[in-house]
Design a protein around this motif. Structure first.
Motif, PDB file in Angstrom:
ATOM      1  N   LEU A  45       0.886  -1.270   0.020  1.00  0.00           N
ATOM      2  CA  LEU A  45       0.060  -0.064   0.030  1.00  0.00           C
ATOM      3  C   LEU A  45       0.896   1.295   0.006  1.00  0.00           C
ATOM      4  O   LEU A  45       1.558   1.227   0.989  1.00  0.00           O
ATOM      5  CB  LEU A  45      -0.982  -0.076   1.139  1.00  0.00           C
ATOM      6  CG  LEU A  45      -1.811   1.172   1.174  1.00  0.00           C
ATOM      7  CD1 LEU A  45      -2.993   1.258   0.170  1.00  0.00           C
ATOM      8  CD2 LEU A  45      -2.567   1.302   2.747  1.00  0.00           C
ATOM      9  N   LEU A  46       0.875   2.121  -1.035  1.00  0.00           N
ATOM     10  CA  LEU A  46       1.662   3.226  -1.019  1.00  0.00           C
ATOM     11  C   LEU A  46       0.706   4.623  -0.949  1.00  0.00           C
ATOM     12  O   LEU A  46      -0.355   4.457  -0.882  1.00  0.00           O
ATOM     13  CB  LEU A  46       2.152   3.385  -2.622  1.00  0.00           C
ATOM     14  CG  LEU A  46       2.804   1.982  -3.060  1.00  0.00           C
ATOM     15  CD1 LEU A  46       3.494   2.464  -4.606  1.00  0.00           C
ATOM     16  CD2 LEU A  46       4.048   1.608  -2.175  1.00  0.00           C
ATOM     17  N   ALA A  47       1.544   5.445  -0.340  1.00  0.00           N
ATOM     18  CA  ALA A  47       0.842   6.896   0.060  1.00  0.00           C
ATOM     19  C   ALA A  47       1.598   7.961  -0.511  1.00  0.00           C
ATOM     20  O   ALA A  47       2.897   7.834  -0.771  1.00  0.00           O
ATOM     21  CB  ALA A  47       0.693   6.694   1.776  1.00  0.00           C
ATOM     22  N   VAL A  93       0.388  -6.407   7.357  1.00  0.00           N
ATOM     23  CA  VAL A  93       1.258  -5.451   8.400  1.00  0.00           C
ATOM     24  C   VAL A  93       1.390  -4.217   7.813  1.00  0.00           C
ATOM     25  O   VAL A  93       1.238  -3.822   6.725  1.00  0.00           O
ATOM     26  CB  VAL A  93       2.896  -6.118   7.858  1.00  0.00           C
ATOM     27  CG1 VAL A  93       2.892  -7.529   8.524  1.00  0.00           C
ATOM     28  CG2 VAL A  93       3.266  -6.195   6.641  1.00  0.00           C
ATOM     29  N   TRP A  94       1.722  -3.082   8.790  1.00  0.00           N
ATOM     30  CA  TRP A  94       2.117  -1.754   8.553  1.00  0.00           C
ATOM     31  C   TRP A  94       3.227  -1.415   8.716  1.00  0.00           C
ATOM     32  O   TRP A  94       4.133  -2.130   9.539  1.00  0.00           O
ATOM     33  CB  TRP A  94       1.110  -1.015   9.831  1.00  0.00           C
ATOM     34  CG  TRP A  94      -0.394  -1.147   9.497  1.00  0.00           C
ATOM     35  CD1 TRP A  94      -1.135  -1.818  10.004  1.00  0.00           C
ATOM     36  CD2 TRP A  94      -1.014  -0.329   8.649  1.00  0.00           C
ATOM     37  NE1 TRP A  94      -2.584  -1.831   9.562  1.00  0.00           N
ATOM     38  CE2 TRP A  94      -2.372  -0.772   8.664  1.00  0.00           C
ATOM     39  CE3 TRP A  94      -0.888   0.834   7.775  1.00  0.00           C
ATOM     40  CZ2 TRP A  94      -3.360  -0.351   7.772  1.00  0.00           C
ATOM     41  CZ3 TRP A  94      -1.987   1.108   6.870  1.00  0.00           C
ATOM     42  CH2 TRP A  94      -3.294   0.844   6.936  1.00  0.00           C
ATOM     43  N   PHE A  95       3.890  -0.415   8.291  1.00  0.00           N
ATOM     44  CA  PHE A  95       5.220   0.023   8.085  1.00  0.00           C
ATOM     45  C   PHE A  95       5.480   1.103   8.788  1.00  0.00           C
ATOM     46  O   PHE A  95       4.518   2.248   8.719  1.00  0.00           O
ATOM     47  CB  PHE A  95       5.732   0.103   6.819  1.00  0.00           C
ATOM     48  CG  PHE A  95       5.880  -1.156   6.239  1.00  0.00           C
ATOM     49  CD1 PHE A  95       6.383  -2.405   6.605  1.00  0.00           C
ATOM     50  CD2 PHE A  95       5.275  -1.331   4.950  1.00  0.00           C
ATOM     51  CE1 PHE A  95       6.299  -3.885   6.107  1.00  0.00           C
ATOM     52  CE2 PHE A  95       5.089  -2.679   4.272  1.00  0.00           C
ATOM     53  CZ  PHE A  95       5.745  -3.996   4.644  1.00  0.00           C
ATOM     54  N   LYS A 139      10.904  -2.715   9.478  1.00  0.00           N
ATOM     55  CA  LYS A 139       9.970  -1.321   9.565  1.00  0.00           C
ATOM     56  C   LYS A 139       8.611  -1.693  10.008  1.00  0.00           C
ATOM     57  O   LYS A 139       7.797  -0.873   9.932  1.00  0.00           O
ATOM     58  CB  LYS A 139      10.158  -0.619   8.244  1.00  0.00           C
ATOM     59  CG  LYS A 139      11.513  -0.437   7.478  1.00  0.00           C
ATOM     60  CD  LYS A 139      12.313   0.194   8.442  1.00  0.00           C
ATOM     61  CE  LYS A 139      13.465   0.922   7.622  1.00  0.00           C
ATOM     62  NZ  LYS A 139      14.383  -0.177   6.862  1.00  0.00           N
ATOM     63  N   VAL A 140       8.372  -2.882  10.280  1.00  0.00           N
ATOM     64  CA  VAL A 140       6.960  -3.394  10.845  1.00  0.00           C
ATOM     65  C   VAL A 140       6.647  -2.585  12.049  1.00  0.00           C
ATOM     66  O   VAL A 140       7.616  -2.779  12.942  1.00  0.00           O
ATOM     67  CB  VAL A 140       7.002  -5.000  10.774  1.00  0.00           C
ATOM     68  CG1 VAL A 140       5.488  -5.240  11.363  1.00  0.00           C
ATOM     69  CG2 VAL A 140       7.218  -5.498   9.208  1.00  0.00           C
ATOM     70  N   ILE A 141       5.426  -2.264  12.214  1.00  0.00           N
ATOM     71  CA  ILE A 141       4.782  -1.649  13.261  1.00  0.00           C
ATOM     72  C   ILE A 141       3.677  -2.464  13.579  1.00  0.00           C
ATOM     73  O   ILE A 141       2.886  -2.985  12.643  1.00  0.00           O
ATOM     74  CB  ILE A 141       4.676  -0.471  13.353  1.00  0.00           C
ATOM     75  CG1 ILE A 141       3.797   0.203  12.144  1.00  0.00           C
ATOM     76  CG2 ILE A 141       5.796   0.541  13.509  1.00  0.00           C
ATOM     77  CD1 ILE A 141       3.524   1.810  12.037  1.00  0.00           C
ATOM     78  N   PRO A 142       3.134  -2.730  14.879  1.00  0.00           N
ATOM     79  CA  PRO A 142       1.896  -3.396  14.968  1.00  0.00           C
ATOM     80  C   PRO A 142       0.642  -2.528  14.503  1.00  0.00           C
ATOM     81  O   PRO A 142      -0.592  -3.120  14.460  1.00  0.00           O
ATOM     82  CB  PRO A 142       1.983  -3.470  16.633  1.00  0.00           C
ATOM     83  CG  PRO A 142       2.846  -2.244  17.282  1.00  0.00           C
ATOM     84  CD  PRO A 142       3.848  -2.034  16.289  1.00  0.00           C
TER      85      PRO A 142
END
Length: 595
Positions: A460-462, A515-517, A496-499
């Motif tokens: 997913l890009l932003a 997963v979120w980064f 770089k993964v965050i919960p």
């Protein structure tokens, strides 16, 4: 928490200035300005070791809790709070923690990791209450306060207005808070160093900041940027009745070269990182090819891979194979040529407010050209459509990306950190689809399946909205990756993964990544076109009150290691690209109807 503690009696102005600088750096998540190249240089493994020793626990126990909680800061808080202390430790202070962080960053050589671990351990032993949690997050650069740099600059401007008891805003200013924030942002683009800005704010106030804190050799400024266009006719429309010049757009690495009065040379990337050790050959070239009358300068240029035997520009991919640090002259296999296109400082005088044609005169009279080592950017001054089109084709044939078109009018000053209407760019592939490529930030990913099991299958890009300090989703990208590229990007982002998603991520609830980064990387992406989307949130409200903009058929071109996440394509730029595309489609429709 330690950063709120104050000493008694009241602090002197000098101490207040020092504490303020340190406090701002905590919020900025840095211990030094980017150009100083000072990094903590520690990973989770060292932090886990230090935490285990400080708490009398086993590393395996710390790792197990980390997997359960997903936050090493919470692990530290729980581990320290459950540990009884023989004596109350000496309270941590802003200065103590900041000085220790600097010590950690400066440790090098043999046993440096052991020394770093011991510094961390000492801080953790002294930490109480919630302090271990925030210490660890600071060390991991995961403070999680949802703060972007633009917000910090605005806050500094507002704080300066509220704290200036003896100085009111000039009479012509209707909105002091907005004007103060604007001043701070502008000054930061010229001298992005809080160590200089904060003392200047405290002593001289915000209304004098541009005088007390100005452009300084050795401190890189934010580079001026160009806006994309889709064709020569669009350039002629935008620069109607103006005098303008066209330069080759070189496919290399943007660089800012500083030559100081004492002969010291420093080279900085567009992201203000110190690249001097990467280009020892460039240091020698500029020192050798400057004219004797030149005692100091700041050069804006492009460093391009170059075949000196064939006198030919080489692709960016060749340049990217050069080593990044501690490059020895004898080991250099990829030569570079400096293509200079602007000069921002010369012999003790800054030139930012000078017109481009004057800056060019200074540039041309200050250096000697030498093929393969130092050349001025190839340029023409013309408003003839056919001549510019031919010049574009020639630039492409010369292995360049296209053209940069610049006004020579009275307001053609150098605008640091700004994508200005005075500079337009026209790349060879702009006419193929939407125009410019976009620089986007991967904020999340989806697990791969089948052949892609074990890596991320899509991302997913932003884009970045600087007004709201948030990353807005713009597309999901999963095609066009080779197996090697997918493994490389997956491996890079796993750390770089965050919960949970950041509070400043904006996306639809229907998007459910695995997963979120952390916002860490910038990817250059090309797409077929832009479209209104009920799912994505890029530029929401700009072209539709409730919908955003997304990319159709995006593909990854390369990773932009020279850009930080906050330098990604802005939501404003996305909206401009969409509107330009819409206008272009309408024009084509009219042409077809006429036919």
């Amino acid at each position: 928490m330690f950063i709120l503690r104050r000493a008694q009696p009241p602090l002197s102005p000098q101490v207040t200035s020092c504490r303020s600088k340190q406090f701002v750096k905590y919020l900025q998540k840095r211990i030094a300005a980017a150009h100083e190249g000072l990094e903590l240089g520690i990973g989770d493994a060292s932090i886990i070791k230090a935490l285990a020793e400080a708490c009398g626990a086993k590393e395996s126990q710390i790792k197990t809790r980390y997997k359960e909680l997903g936050d090493l800061g919470l692990v530290a808080k729980a581990s320290r709070s459950s540990q009884s202390l023989m004596r109350k430790p000496e309270a941590l202070t802003v200065a103590k923690v900041f000085d220790t962080f600097r010590l950690i960053a400066k440790e090098s050589g043999k046993d440096s990791q052991e020394k770093k671990k011991n510094h961390i351990k000492a801080l953790l032993v002294a930490a109480t209450d919630c302090e271990p949690q925030y210490l660890i997050r600071l060390l991991q650069t995961k403070l999680r306060i949802g703060l972007a740099e633009q917000t910090l600059l605005v806050a500094l401007g507002h704080a300066a207005v509220y704290s200036e008891k003896h100085s009111s805003a000039p009479g012509h200013i209707d909105s002091p808070l907005e004007e103060a924030a604007k001043i701070v942002k502008q000054v930061y683009s010229v001298i992005p160093v809080y160590d200089k800005m904060v003392p200047a704010l405290l002593t001289g106030g915000v209304w004098n900041l541009s005088k007390t804190c100005s452009f300084t050799p050795g401190v890189p400024i934010g580079p001026m940027l160009a806006k994309p266009t889709k064709g020569v006719s669009e350039i002629l429309d935008k620069f109607q009745d103006m005098v303008f010049t066209c330069e080759y757009k070189y496919d290399g690495e943007r660089a800012q070269i500083h030559y100081m009065e004492n002969g010291l040379v420093e080279i900085y990337s567009r992201n203000a990182e110190r690249n001097t050790e990467k280009f020892p050959d460039v240091k020698i070239a500029v020192s050798r090819l400057k004219k004797p009358s030149v005692t100091s300068f700041v050069l804006d240029c492009e460093l391009v891979a170059y075949d000196r035997e064939k006198q030919k520009i080489l692709p960016f991919q060749v340049l990217s194979t050069r080593a990044r640090k501690n490059v020895k002259l004898n080991d250099i296999k990829v030569n570079v040529c400096i293509f200079a296109f602007d000069i921002l400082y010369l012999n003790g005088k800054q030139l930012l407010q000078e017109q481009l044609n004057i800056r060019r005169e200074h540039l041309y009279s200050s250096f000697e050209e030498q093929h393969g080592y130092f050349l001025f950017a190839t340029a023409i001054t013309s408003n003839d459509l056919e001549e510019i089109q031919k010049f574009l084709e020639t630039s492409v044939d010369s292995s360049c990306e296209g053209l940069i078109v610049k006004t020579l009018d009275r307001d053609a000053t150098y605008e640091p950190s700004k994508r200005s209407n005075n500079w337009l760019k026209l790349k060879k592939d702009y006419m193929e689809s939407i125009g410019d490529s976009l620089d986007l930030v991967p904020i999340a990913a989806f697990h791969g399946r089948g052949k892609r099991a074990g890596v991320y299958g899509a991302f997913l890009l932003a884009c970045y909205d600087s007004n709201n300090d948030e990353y807005q989703s713009i597309c999901k990208i999963g095609t066009g990756f080779s197996e090697a590229m997918l493994e490389e990007r997956s491996a890079s982002l796993r750390s770089k993964v965050i919960p949970d998603p950041k509070s400043y991520y904006r996306y639809a609830e229907t998007i459910n990544p695995d997963v979120w980064f952390e916002p860490a990387e910038v990817w250059e992406v090309k797409a077929a076109d832009l479209t209104i989307s009920p799912v994505h949130r890029a530029a929401i409200g700009d072209v539709d009150p409730e919908k955003g903009i997304s990319l159709r058929f995006p593909r990854l071109l390369r990773v932009r290691e020279d850009k930080s996440p906050e330098q990604a394509t802005s939501s404003e730029m996305v909206a401009e690209m969409y509107n330009a595309q819409k206008l272009n489609q309408r024009d084509k429709q009219v042409e077809n109807e006429d036919d």
